[in-house]
Design a protein around this motif. Sequence first.
Motif, PDB file in Angstrom:
ATOM      1  N   ALA A 136      21.938  11.259 -12.350  1.00 22.96           N
ATOM      2  CA  ALA A 136      21.752  10.463 -11.135  1.00 22.96           C
ATOM      3  C   ALA A 136      21.471  11.383  -9.956  1.00 22.96           C
ATOM      4  O   ALA A 136      21.912  12.531  -9.914  1.00 22.96           O
ATOM      5  N   MET A 137      20.730  10.867  -8.971  1.00 19.81           N
ATOM      6  CA  MET A 137      20.392  11.669  -7.808  1.00 19.81           C
ATOM      7  C   MET A 137      21.647  11.946  -6.989  1.00 19.81           C
ATOM      8  O   MET A 137      22.539  11.117  -6.885  1.00 19.81           O
TER       9      MET A 137
ATOM     10  N   ALA B 183       0.811  -1.213   0.000  1.00 22.63           N
ATOM     11  CA  ALA B 183       0.000   0.000   0.000  1.00 22.63           C
ATOM     12  C   ALA B 183       0.850   1.272   0.000  1.00 22.63           C
ATOM     13  O   ALA B 183       0.306   2.376   0.079  1.00 22.63           O
ATOM     14  N   SER B 184       2.161   1.137  -0.109  1.00 25.79           N
ATOM     15  CA  SER B 184       3.034   2.309  -0.081  1.00 25.79           C
ATOM     16  C   SER B 184       2.725   3.254  -1.237  1.00 25.79           C
ATOM     17  O   SER B 184       2.550   2.831  -2.386  1.00 25.79           O
ATOM     18  N   THR B 185       2.679   4.535  -0.928  1.00 24.82           N
ATOM     19  CA  THR B 185       2.486   5.544  -1.966  1.00 24.82           C
ATOM     20  C   THR B 185       3.815   6.187  -2.371  1.00 24.82           C
ATOM     21  O   THR B 185       3.840   7.087  -3.220  1.00 24.82           O
ATOM     22  N   THR B 186       4.897   5.716  -1.791  1.00 26.30           N
ATOM     23  CA  THR B 186       6.222   6.262  -2.116  1.00 26.30           C
ATOM     24  C   THR B 186       6.718   5.756  -3.457  1.00 26.30           C
ATOM     25  O   THR B 186       7.233   6.511  -4.286  1.00 26.30           O
ATOM     26  N   PHE B 187       6.556   4.455  -3.694  1.00 22.19           N
ATOM     27  CA  PHE B 187       7.191   3.815  -4.847  1.00 22.19           C
ATOM     28  C   PHE B 187       6.221   3.651  -6.023  1.00 22.19           C
ATOM     29  O   PHE B 187       6.058   2.564  -6.577  1.00 22.19           O
ATOM     30  N   ASP B 188       5.565   4.748  -6.384  1.00 19.34           N
ATOM     31  CA  ASP B 188       4.647   4.688  -7.511  1.00 19.34           C
ATOM     32  C   ASP B 188       5.417   4.882  -8.815  1.00 19.34           C
ATOM     33  O   ASP B 188       6.645   4.876  -8.828  1.00 19.34           O
TER      34      ASP B 188
ATOM     35  N   GLY C 181      11.615   8.296  -8.495  1.00 19.79           N
ATOM     36  CA  GLY C 181      12.840   8.384  -9.278  1.00 19.79           C
ATOM     37  C   GLY C 181      13.753   7.186  -9.163  1.00 19.79           C
ATOM     38  O   GLY C 181      14.555   6.910 -10.063  1.00 19.79           O
ATOM     39  N   GLY C 182      13.678   6.459  -8.050  1.00 21.43           N
ATOM     40  CA  GLY C 182      14.563   5.314  -7.856  1.00 21.43           C
ATOM     41  C   GLY C 182      14.385   4.201  -8.876  1.00 21.43           C
ATOM     42  O   GLY C 182      15.300   3.411  -9.098  1.00 21.43           O
TER      43      GLY C 182
END
Length: 249
Positions: free
Chosen positions: A222-223, A37-42, A46-47
């Motif tokens: 790259a970040m 349910a994570s909304t970070t890795f949509d 960028g990762g």
Amino acid sequence: DNTLSDYAVNLIEASQACCACGRGEDKEILLFQSDAASTTFDNQWGGWYLFGEYVREEYAANGLHSQGKRPSYDRTCVKGLKVTLGGDTIAEASLEVQSNGVPAVLNASLRDLIARCGVSDLDLSQSGAAQTPWATGHCRFPQEGRNDIFAIGRGAIGEGPLDWGLFVMRDDVQDFGTNGDSGVLGGKGIVWAGGQAGTSVRLYGVPCEQPEDVGLSAPENAMDPATQGIAPLSEGAAMFPRRLATDCP
């Protein structure tokens, strides 16, 4: 404190998997994991597309200790993928041949594969929604034991600009969002379309036959580790140099 950092442990696991593969074993290595349910890795995270943003010990205080990308996602050549949800296998795909007859992308890490397929964290309108790749998938691979295609970069043409999934494992997916159809990793606003909190989704890779580290130099976009909290490549490379199959016992 004699405990290794998460970054070091991840590199050790990748190295062991490469050695196993060099001996003819198809040992899977963990590339990514998250709460479903994570909304970070949509699909905008960028990762997925850039070098870095690995799991770090510092994230433990925020409850993200085990969630995120492993260095092998960027560094290890893979010939197959496996996705599990709550421990159950959802999809297994071979990357050695594409289902539509297009030559496979060989000798690439998963990050490199995504780039070569032409997918980035753009929305459909920016990327040309009317073009065939978004309707069918930028790259398409056969799945083991299933007729569905494992697509990289497929969206719902005619819907909203972010209605697409990075990894789509079912041909009948129409909704890529929070209340969407299961079978989408890296969807619209959520890591697993329709994902439920407390359920873990994991992405594994099968290393190439003659494994070696790939993607060893970060791209210009790259970040920045100094601002993004990323484990720089040099940290792991210094402790665990590049390994080839000939280095394995």
